[in-house]
Design an enzyme around this catalytic site. Sequence first.
Site, PDB file in Angstrom:
ATOM      1  N   ALA A 110       0.772  -1.252   0.000  1.00  0.00           N
ATOM      2  CA  ALA A 110       0.000   0.000   0.000  1.00  0.00           C
ATOM      3  C   ALA A 110       0.801   1.299   0.000  1.00  0.00           C
ATOM      4  O   ALA A 110       0.253   2.345  -0.344  1.00  0.00           O
ATOM      5  CB  ALA A 110      -0.963   0.012   1.186  1.00  0.00           C
ATOM      6  N   ALA A 111       2.087   1.290   0.416  1.00  0.00           N
ATOM      7  CA  ALA A 111       2.803   2.576   0.539  1.00  0.00           C
ATOM      8  C   ALA A 111       3.187   3.126  -0.834  1.00  0.00           C
ATOM      9  O   ALA A 111       3.508   2.344  -1.728  1.00  0.00           O
ATOM     10  CB  ALA A 111       4.058   2.390   1.380  1.00  0.00           C
ATOM     11  N   GLY A 113       0.493   5.091  -0.519  1.00  0.00           N
ATOM     12  CA  GLY A 113      -0.914   5.208  -0.149  1.00  0.00           C
ATOM     13  C   GLY A 113      -1.833   5.770  -1.206  1.00  0.00           C
ATOM     14  O   GLY A 113      -3.002   6.046  -0.925  1.00  0.00           O
ATOM     15  N   GLY A 114      -1.354   5.954  -2.433  1.00  0.00           N
ATOM     16  CA  GLY A 114      -2.209   6.516  -3.482  1.00  0.00           C
ATOM     17  C   GLY A 114      -3.491   5.706  -3.656  1.00  0.00           C
ATOM     18  O   GLY A 114      -4.601   6.236  -3.589  1.00  0.00           O
ATOM     19  N   GLU A 133       1.884  -2.549   4.347  1.00  0.00           N
ATOM     20  CA  GLU A 133       3.127  -2.298   3.612  1.00  0.00           C
ATOM     21  C   GLU A 133       4.238  -3.059   4.320  1.00  0.00           C
ATOM     22  O   GLU A 133       4.500  -2.827   5.495  1.00  0.00           O
ATOM     23  CB  GLU A 133       3.414  -0.786   3.583  1.00  0.00           C
ATOM     24  CG  GLU A 133       4.802  -0.415   3.137  1.00  0.00           C
ATOM     25  CD  GLU A 133       5.201  -0.965   1.757  1.00  0.00           C
ATOM     26  OE1 GLU A 133       4.402  -0.852   0.806  1.00  0.00           O
ATOM     27  OE2 GLU A 133       6.310  -1.522   1.657  1.00  0.00           O
ATOM     28  N   CYS A 231       3.157  -0.807 -12.621  1.00  0.00           N
ATOM     29  CA  CYS A 231       3.373   0.387 -13.454  1.00  0.00           C
ATOM     30  C   CYS A 231       4.478   0.068 -14.448  1.00  0.00           C
ATOM     31  O   CYS A 231       5.413   0.839 -14.618  1.00  0.00           O
ATOM     32  CB  CYS A 231       3.684   1.609 -12.604  1.00  0.00           C
ATOM     33  SG  CYS A 231       5.082   1.397 -11.522  1.00  0.00           S
TER      34      CYS A 231
HETATM   35  N1  SAM Z   1       0.020   0.970  -3.944  1.00  0.00           N
HETATM   36  C1  SAM Z   1       0.987   2.006  -3.706  1.00  0.00           C
HETATM   37  C2  SAM Z   1       0.371   3.331  -4.055  1.00  0.00           C
HETATM   38  O1  SAM Z   1      -0.559   3.389  -4.855  1.00  0.00           O
HETATM   39  O2  SAM Z   1       0.814   4.361  -3.514  1.00  0.00           O
HETATM   40  C3  SAM Z   1       2.296   1.744  -4.437  1.00  0.00           C
HETATM   41  C4  SAM Z   1       2.878   0.388  -4.143  1.00  0.00           C
HETATM   42  S1  SAM Z   1       4.450   0.096  -4.843  1.00  0.00           S
HETATM   43  C5  SAM Z   1       4.112  -0.114  -6.505  1.00  0.00           C
HETATM   44  C6  SAM Z   1       4.778  -1.530  -4.302  1.00  0.00           C
HETATM   45  C7  SAM Z   1       5.035  -1.706  -2.826  1.00  0.00           C
HETATM   46  O3  SAM Z   1       5.275  -3.102  -2.569  1.00  0.00           O
HETATM   47  C8  SAM Z   1       6.249  -0.975  -2.292  1.00  0.00           C
HETATM   48  O4  SAM Z   1       5.860  -0.075  -1.273  1.00  0.00           O
HETATM   49  C9  SAM Z   1       7.162  -2.063  -1.754  1.00  0.00           C
HETATM   50  O5  SAM Z   1       7.807  -1.711  -0.540  1.00  0.00           O
HETATM   51  C10 SAM Z   1       6.216  -3.205  -1.533  1.00  0.00           C
HETATM   52  N2  SAM Z   1       6.906  -4.535  -1.613  1.00  0.00           N
HETATM   53  C11 SAM Z   1       8.171  -4.798  -1.968  1.00  0.00           C
HETATM   54  N3  SAM Z   1       8.421  -6.116  -1.902  1.00  0.00           N
HETATM   55  C12 SAM Z   1       7.295  -6.705  -1.486  1.00  0.00           C
HETATM   56  C13 SAM Z   1       6.932  -8.048  -1.217  1.00  0.00           C
HETATM   57  N4  SAM Z   1       7.778  -9.054  -1.398  1.00  0.00           N
HETATM   58  N5  SAM Z   1       5.674  -8.285  -0.787  1.00  0.00           N
HETATM   59  C14 SAM Z   1       4.801  -7.275  -0.634  1.00  0.00           C
HETATM   60  N6  SAM Z   1       5.095  -5.983  -0.886  1.00  0.00           N
HETATM   61  C15 SAM Z   1       6.326  -5.706  -1.303  1.00  0.00           C
END
Ligand code: SAM
Length: 428
Positions: A110-111, A113-114, A133, A231
């Site tokens: 989630a981070a 948080g968008g 997250e 993305c």
């Molecule tokens: N959904 C967020 C938003 O809209 O702001 C962006 C999420 S970003 C694309 C992907 C997130 O997955 C990152 O914050 C990252 O720390 C987390 N991540 C990295 N490895 C992961 C794992 N093995 N399992 C779950 N989450 C993971």
Amino acid sequence: MNLPQAFLDRMKERLGRDFPAFLASYERLPYKGLRVNTLKISAEEFARRAPFPLGGNVGGDPACFYIEEEKPGADPYHFAGLYYLQEPSAMTVAAEAKGYGAKRVLDLCAAPGGKATQLAAQMAGEGVLIANEVNYARAKILLQNAERMGIANCAVISASPETLAARFPSYFDLVLADAPCSGEGMFKKEENAIPEWSAENVLRCAVRQRAILDEAAKMVAGGGRLLYSTCTFAEEEDEWQVEDFLARHPEFRLERMQKRYPHEFAGEGHFCAVFAKQDGETLSPKPFPVRKQREAERAFHAFEEAFFPEPLQGAVHTLADGRMYLVPAGMPDLSGASILRLGVELGEWDGKLFKPAHALAMAFGARAKSKISLTRGEARQYLRGETLSRGGPDGWCAVCVEEFPLGLGKCVDGIVKNHLPKGLRQVK
Ligand code: SAM
């Protein structure tokens, strides 16, 4: 922009005669977007008061706008949580879940948080959102955004997908897995994504996404949805990931799939797929074990009676150190995860006094009996941490830009002491 040759070769092969248009999209500036937080203001009202010009709606969504403003994050309305700054194509992902009316929602990655804050706005206070997250430092940023947006029906936690899947089998109506990816749609925004790109990294990401999706699938209740997004444009992470998921999980069918390329959609690019799980069981873990501390609760209720015209809805949970939270109905037991926030942080009780929390003002300050309404200029003074000389009756008050809370103040003899947390103050 110095894009990796191997990336360009792959895109040329995939896009064929569309490739020149795709390549040309790197010549223009990145698109910027703003999503109105409809938990605090309607899209129409925001459009009337917008402090800088708004462009057209993104994807026809009345709450999502294109913007060109240089520093949209520095405006008092931003601190009041009236909007979230988000890349336009990213706004179209959570919007896919709009019609489902999901009440048990998990954002697994989630981070910052968008998408979690967008899901919360769509839920409009109904049900419970678990915003998770795995990276604790990033979870703290997620927490700040959830608080700024005034979300009351949400827990912010940090746990691995495996830990959560063991805890919540067949539980959520909606699971969003916005997975970490090779970020091909981020090259303009984050130039360090360019040197990090390699065909091997695409594969590494695909392996990780597969594992995340398998854990996410376990948590979807019968009849529920799994929303997967990235993305990036790599097929290994997008279309092929979807095909392989369906082959491993016959209990799911593909409902929709959407790829947004930057030469076709006014945004930097995103991919998403909606899977529907066949009807089946919905399991319920135990409810969150609310801990009652009688003296602390009494102190809070005394404050509540003085500060709000009506009592707040939810159960008051007190930690051993005196911090208190308002836990919404339907919050499940979250043991096993690091909990950064449960519902709304109410404040702290030190054995004698109750001190309200900033998050309380951000979620419920608009209902406070005692409010100070500042102009946008005065709001900047408050945001710098300055004392205000136009207080009302003695005691705690919600300090607002117009009618939108920015934080707390305490009035004494016509002076308002600034209680904006130091970490949120703006440098002069
Ligand atoms: N959904 C967020 C938003 O809209 O702001 C962006 C999420 S970003 C694309 C992907 C997130 O997955 C990152 O914050 C990252 O720390 C987390 N991540 C990295 N490895 C992961 C794992 N093995 N399992 C779950 N989450 C993971």
